[in-house]
Design a protein around this motif. Structure first.
Motif, short mmCIF file in Angstrom:
data_model
loop_
_atom_site.label_atom_id
_atom_site.label_comp_id
_atom_site.label_asym_id
_atom_site.label_seq_id
_atom_site.Cartn_x
_atom_site.Cartn_y
_atom_site.Cartn_z
N MET A 1 0.95 -1.30 0.44
CA MET A 1 -0.34 0.12 0.15
C MET A 1 0.67 1.59 -0.06
O MET A 1 1.07 2.41 -0.72
CB MET A 1 -1.22 0.69 1.43
N ARG A 2 2.13 1.36 0.76
CA ARG A 2 2.89 2.83 0.66
C ARG A 2 4.11 2.18 -0.50
O ARG A 2 4.66 2.83 -0.91
CB ARG A 2 2.42 2.96 2.22
N GLY A 3 4.81 1.21 0.26
CA GLY A 3 5.96 0.89 -0.64
C GLY A 3 5.61 0.48 -1.96
O GLY A 3 5.50 -0.63 -3.32
N SER A 4 7.67 0.50 -2.73
CA SER A 4 7.93 -0.09 -3.88
C SER A 4 8.15 -1.91 -3.84
O SER A 4 8.25 -2.10 -2.59
CB SER A 4 8.75 0.96 -4.06
N ASN A 5 8.50 -2.57 -4.83
CA ASN A 5 8.92 -3.81 -5.12
C ASN A 5 9.91 -4.06 -4.20
O ASN A 5 9.82 -4.96 -3.44
CB ASN A 5 8.90 -3.87 -6.69
N VAL A 6 11.31 -2.64 -3.76
CA VAL A 6 12.73 -2.65 -3.48
C VAL A 6 11.83 -3.16 -2.03
O VAL A 6 12.41 -3.85 -1.18
CB VAL A 6 13.17 -1.87 -3.57
N ASP A 7 11.09 -2.66 -1.13
CA ASP A 7 10.73 -3.08 0.00
C ASP A 7 9.62 -3.48 0.43
O ASP A 7 10.83 -4.22 1.08
CB ASP A 7 9.81 -0.99 0.36
N LEU A 8 8.68 -4.28 -0.66
CA LEU A 8 8.08 -5.67 -0.53
C LEU A 8 9.42 -6.55 -0.57
O LEU A 8 9.36 -7.27 0.76
CB LEU A 8 7.06 -6.00 -1.16
N PHE A 9 10.73 -6.55 -1.33
CA PHE A 9 11.90 -7.79 -1.35
C PHE A 9 12.13 -7.63 0.24
O PHE A 9 13.08 -8.31 0.03
CB PHE A 9 13.01 -6.88 -2.74
N ARG A 10 12.70 -6.31 0.80
CA ARG A 10 13.76 -6.00 1.46
C ARG A 10 12.72 -6.65 2.69
O ARG A 10 13.57 -7.18 3.69
CB ARG A 10 14.18 -4.72 2.19
N VAL A 11 11.54 -6.77 2.93
CA VAL A 11 10.59 -6.94 3.95
C VAL A 11 10.21 -8.05 3.62
O VAL A 11 11.17 -8.77 5.01
CB VAL A 11 8.88 -6.26 3.99
N LEU A 12 10.34 -9.21 3.12
CA LEU A 12 9.84 -10.54 2.83
C LEU A 12 11.91 -11.07 2.70
O LEU A 12 11.95 -11.98 3.43
CB LEU A 12 10.12 -10.99 1.57
N PHE A 13 12.92 -10.74 2.20
CA PHE A 13 14.30 -11.24 2.54
C PHE A 13 14.75 -10.80 2.97
O PHE A 13 16.22 -11.46 3.34
CB PHE A 13 14.34 -11.25 0.62
N GLY A 14 14.78 -9.38 3.77
CA GLY A 14 16.36 -9.20 4.75
C GLY A 14 17.23 -8.52 4.06
O GLY A 14 16.92 -7.96 2.74
N SER A 15 18.25 -7.54 4.87
CA SER A 15 18.31 -6.42 4.07
C SER A 15 19.99 -6.58 4.66
O SER A 15 20.57 -5.88 5.52
CB SER A 15 18.40 -5.48 4.44
N VAL A 16 20.87 -7.83 5.06
CA VAL A 16 21.67 -8.60 6.25
C VAL A 16 22.81 -7.28 5.75
O VAL A 16 23.49 -6.74 6.81
CB VAL A 16 21.74 -10.07 6.25
N LEU A 17 23.35 -7.08 4.58
CA LEU A 17 24.46 -5.94 4.44
C LEU A 17 23.89 -4.71 4.76
O LEU A 17 25.28 -4.06 4.55
CB LEU A 17 24.54 -6.30 2.87
N ALA A 18 23.02 -3.95 4.91
CA ALA A 18 22.57 -2.98 5.09
C ALA A 18 22.63 -2.88 6.70
O ALA A 18 21.42 -1.63 7.20
CB ALA A 18 21.33 -2.74 4.89
N LEU A 19 22.69 -3.78 7.76
CA LEU A 19 22.74 -3.39 9.06
C LEU A 19 23.16 -2.01 10.17
O LEU A 19 24.86 -1.76 9.92
CB LEU A 19 23.25 -4.67 9.99
N ASP A 20 22.63 -1.16 10.76
CA ASP A 20 23.17 -0.13 10.57
C ASP A 20 23.13 -0.33 12.65
O ASP A 20 23.35 -1.10 13.33
CB ASP A 20 22.38 1.09 10.56
N ASP A 21 23.18 0.88 13.07
CA ASP A 21 23.89 -0.05 14.50
C ASP A 21 22.44 0.08 15.58
O ASP A 21 23.14 -0.47 16.02
CB ASP A 21 24.49 1.69 14.92
N PRO A 22 21.77 1.41 15.21
CA PRO A 22 20.44 0.63 16.17
C PRO A 22 20.19 -0.41 15.97
O PRO A 22 19.85 -1.60 17.08
CB PRO A 22 19.54 1.66 14.95
#
Length: 288
Positions: free
Chosen positions: A117-138
Motif C-alpha cells: 500500500m505504501r512501498g515499492s517492490n524494493v521495499d517489499l523485497f527487503r521486508v520479505l528477504f531482509g537486508s543483512v548487508l545494510a545493518l546499521d548500529d541501532p
C-alpha cells in the motif's frame, strides 16, 4: 585465498556488520531452535516468522523503515497470533498446528498487502528477504540486546525447559514451573524471529534458527551439546553465506540460509548419530 575468505571483511565495514549480525542471530536463535526441535514444534517457528509480518508492516506503513515501530509491531503481532491460535485450539476442534497454519497464511497475505500500500517492490523485497548487508548500529544493538535477553533467560530456565522438552509429565509432577517457562520460551521465539526479520526478512527469519538446530541433531546427544553445535553451525553458515554472496554476487540472506541448508545436508549424510552413511554403511571394523 585471502581475497576470497578474509579480504571482504577487512576491507568493507558492511561485511563486518553483516557477520556480527549473523553471529548474534546464531547465538540467540540456534539454542531456541534446538528446543523447538525437541518439542516437535519446528514448523511453529516458520508459522510464527510469518505471523510477525502484519505488525512489522503496520509499523512500516505508519513510520516507514523505522526500527522501533517495526520491531514493536512485529512483537505485538507475534504474541497476538500465538495467543489467538492457542485459544482457537483450546475452544474449538482444531489442533494448534492447524490453527497456526491458518493464521500464518492470513498474516503473510495481510502483511504483503500492507507493505504494498505504501512501498515499492524494493521495499517489499527487503521486508520479505531482509537486508543483512545494510545493518546499521541501532539494528545491531537490537540484535545484541535480544541475544543477551535470550541467553540470560535460557540460563535461568535451562532445567525446566529441558525437562519440559523431554518429559513434561515428570516436570508437572515435581514443579509448577512448566507453564511459566513455556510462556517465556514462546516470548523468546517471537523475539528471535523479530531479530531474524530485520536481517533475513520474514520468509527466511527462521532459517538460522532451525536449520543449524536440526543439523546439530546428527552430531550431539544431550541438549547442551546440541545447543553448542547449533550455534557453531549457525555462525559458520553466516560466514560462508556472506563469502558466497560477496564472491558470487548472490543475495546475502538467501545465501546464508542456503549454506545452513548445505550444513544440514552434509550432517544428514555423514552425521555420526543417525546420518545415512554411519547408519547404512558402517565402518569395516564394526562388520568384523
Amino acid at each position: 585465498m585471502y581475497d576470497v575468505f578474509i579480504g571482504p571483511f577487512v576491507e568493507f565495514e558492511f561485511m563486518r556488520r553483516a557477520l556480527v549480525g549473523a553471529i548474534a542471530l546464531s547465538l540467540g536463535g540456534a539454542p531456541v531452535g534446538v528446543f523447538l526441535m525437541l518439542r516437535r514444534m519446528s514448523l511453529m517457528g516458520d508459522a510464527m516468522a510469518h505471523a510477525i509480518l502484519p505488525g512489522a508492516a503496520a509499523g512500516y506503513l505508519l513510520f516507514g523503515l523505522a526500527l522501533v515501530p517495526m520491531t514493536m509491531g512485529g512483537i505485538a503481532a507475534g504474541f497476538a497470533v500465538a495467543l489467538t491460535a492457542g485459544l482457537v485450539a483450546r475452544f474449538t476442534m482444531l489442533k494448534e498446528d492447524a490453527s497456526l497454519a491458518a493464521f500464518y497464511l492470513i498474516s503473510l497475505a495481510l502483511g504483503v498487502i500492507i507493505v504494498s500500500m505504501r512501498g515499492s517492490n524494493v521495499d517489499l523485497f527487503r521486508v520479505l528477504f531482509g537486508s543483512v548487508l545494510a545493518l546499521d548500529d541501532p539494528t545491531l544493538y537490537l540484535l545484541a540486546g535480544i541475544t543477551t535477553v535470550t541467553l540470560v533467560a535460557l540460563a535461568l530456565l535451562w532445567r525446566p525447559l529441558v525437562l519440559d522438552s523431554v518429559d513434561p509429565g515428570f516436570l508437572r509432577s515435581v514443579s509448577r514451573s512448566g507453564a511459566p517457562s513455556h510462556l517465556v520460551f514462546l516470548g523468546l521465539v517471537v523475539l528471535n524471529l523479530v531479530a531474524g526479520f530485520h536481517a533475513l526478512g520474514t520468509l527466511l527469519a527462521v532459517g538460522l534458527m532451525m536449520l543449524p538446530a536440526i543439523a546439530a541433531r546428527f552430531w550431539g546427544r544431550d541438549v547442551t551439546s546440541l545447543a553448542a553445535i547449533a550455534v557453531g553451525f549457525g555462525i559458520a553458515s553466516g560466514y560462508a553465506g556472506l563469502v558466497l554472496s560477496y564472491n558470487m554476487e548472490t543475495p546475502s540472506g538467501p545465501s546464508i540460509v542456503l549454506m545452513a541448508g548445505v550444513v544440514y545436508l552434509v550432517s544428514l549424510v555423514f552425521g555420526p548419530h543417525g546420518g545415512l552413511v554411519p547408519t547404512y554403511w558402517p565402518a569395516r571394523h564394526r562388520e568384523a
